[in-house]
Design an enzyme around this catalytic site. Sequence first.
Site, short mmCIF file in Angstrom:
data_model
loop_
_atom_site.label_atom_id
_atom_site.label_comp_id
_atom_site.label_asym_id
_atom_site.label_seq_id
_atom_site.Cartn_x
_atom_site.Cartn_y
_atom_site.Cartn_z
CG ASP A 87 7.62 -46.60 50.87
OD1 ASP A 87 7.05 -47.15 49.91
OD2 ASP A 87 8.05 -47.24 51.86
CD GLU B 188 7.37 -52.78 49.23
OE1 GLU B 188 7.46 -54.00 49.01
OE2 GLU B 188 8.38 -52.07 49.45
#
Length: 424
Positions: free
Chosen positions: A98, A190
């Site tokens: 991400d 994350e």
Amino acid sequence: MSYSKIMNTYQSTIKDTLKNRFLGYVKTWTTSDLEKADNGIMPSTQTQTEFAKKLAQELQDIGIKDVTVTKYSYVCARIPCSIGAETVPSVGFLAHMDTAMDVSGKNVKPNIVEKYQGQKITLKEGVVLDPKTDKYLAEATGETLITTDGTTLLGADDKAGIAEIITAVEFILKNKLPHGQIELLFSPDEETGHGMDKVPLDWIESKQCYTLDGGHIGELEVECFSAWKSDISFTGISIHTGSARPKLVNAVTMCSEFLNLLPKNEAPETTDGYQGFYAPLNVSGHIEEATCTVLLRDFTNTGIEEKKQTIDILARAIECKYKGSKVTVKHTQQYLNMKEELDKVPAVQEALTAATKAIGIQPTYLPIRGGTDGSRLTEMGIPTPNIFTGGHNYHSRQEWASLEQMCAASQIVVELVKIWSLAN
Ligand SMILES: [Zn+2]
């Protein structure tokens, strides 16, 4: 094939592959969503699932048979050891899929600056990369830079890490280099702080892993903050303000006085390096009830304990000052400094130092003023230091990566596999 003959030419061999792989990844939109992740939705965005499926296909295409995408969109790939390396310890490499929400990560249009000459780089919407204020940019003269077009972030955080890992593994397989079992894990979310919430811990066989999620060339991270948060509630006594004297006890006043007592020289904006801090995160309330949350950060257990005690003492002082009031404090642990656990298994850091020196780079160990997926994983029992990726100015339109630094990070992955293959 043996390592010695071909490692000299590693970076020139993989440069174009790594660049094209990286450019493909950054154009894929994978921004995560904090609110959804906080509400337990994993992954927080569908785009991450699509990217996970693409990566899984790519891993199969380079010859890895054991590839799965979990229901929470973690990509897991296992490469069995080469013949004769059955006693070599398994090693894992991790990166996250991400990108941060701070700046748009949609329609990323990377801009390539070949052989950077140290000039100011002007991008769209007035975004400027200036070597006068960006010392790493000034040092990158002669390198190939990949920047944004000024309208988005780049996503080197952490797609550089993914590209570097896959390129290294592809090289090892193609050249039939000897290696122990290698495990790859690409995780969602994350940036929301939930990257390890649904990690398939049972799947990981490696007793040591490395994340590629750092910054400048040579920078390695084996310690991070220990993090706690304190929720403080103030209960006052409400009464009509026109006839309040002397009964009213104002929780809003109490809360603001409490926050004012926090040491100003121990705030995020007044500390750096190894100094810890108190960071007021939010405040809400009315006359009868007010609450605030304060983040506590320190590199040592003693430091964290002192900060918790200070919060308790200040809370008590406010309660004593305002007769009839009540102040309660709740401390919650968020994550722990990974140093203590890593120090118990020195081989993990020693291998990293050796791998970095092997490619002619002096390692710089820096404390992370935050946490990483690696620190969470270390807490779960798998020591996991963090390695640079060659990306800079994360979470911003000024984000840029150096292709040469990315090549070096990728080479460290190969060197680590080599070093561990000798450790049987
Ligand atoms: Zn990252």
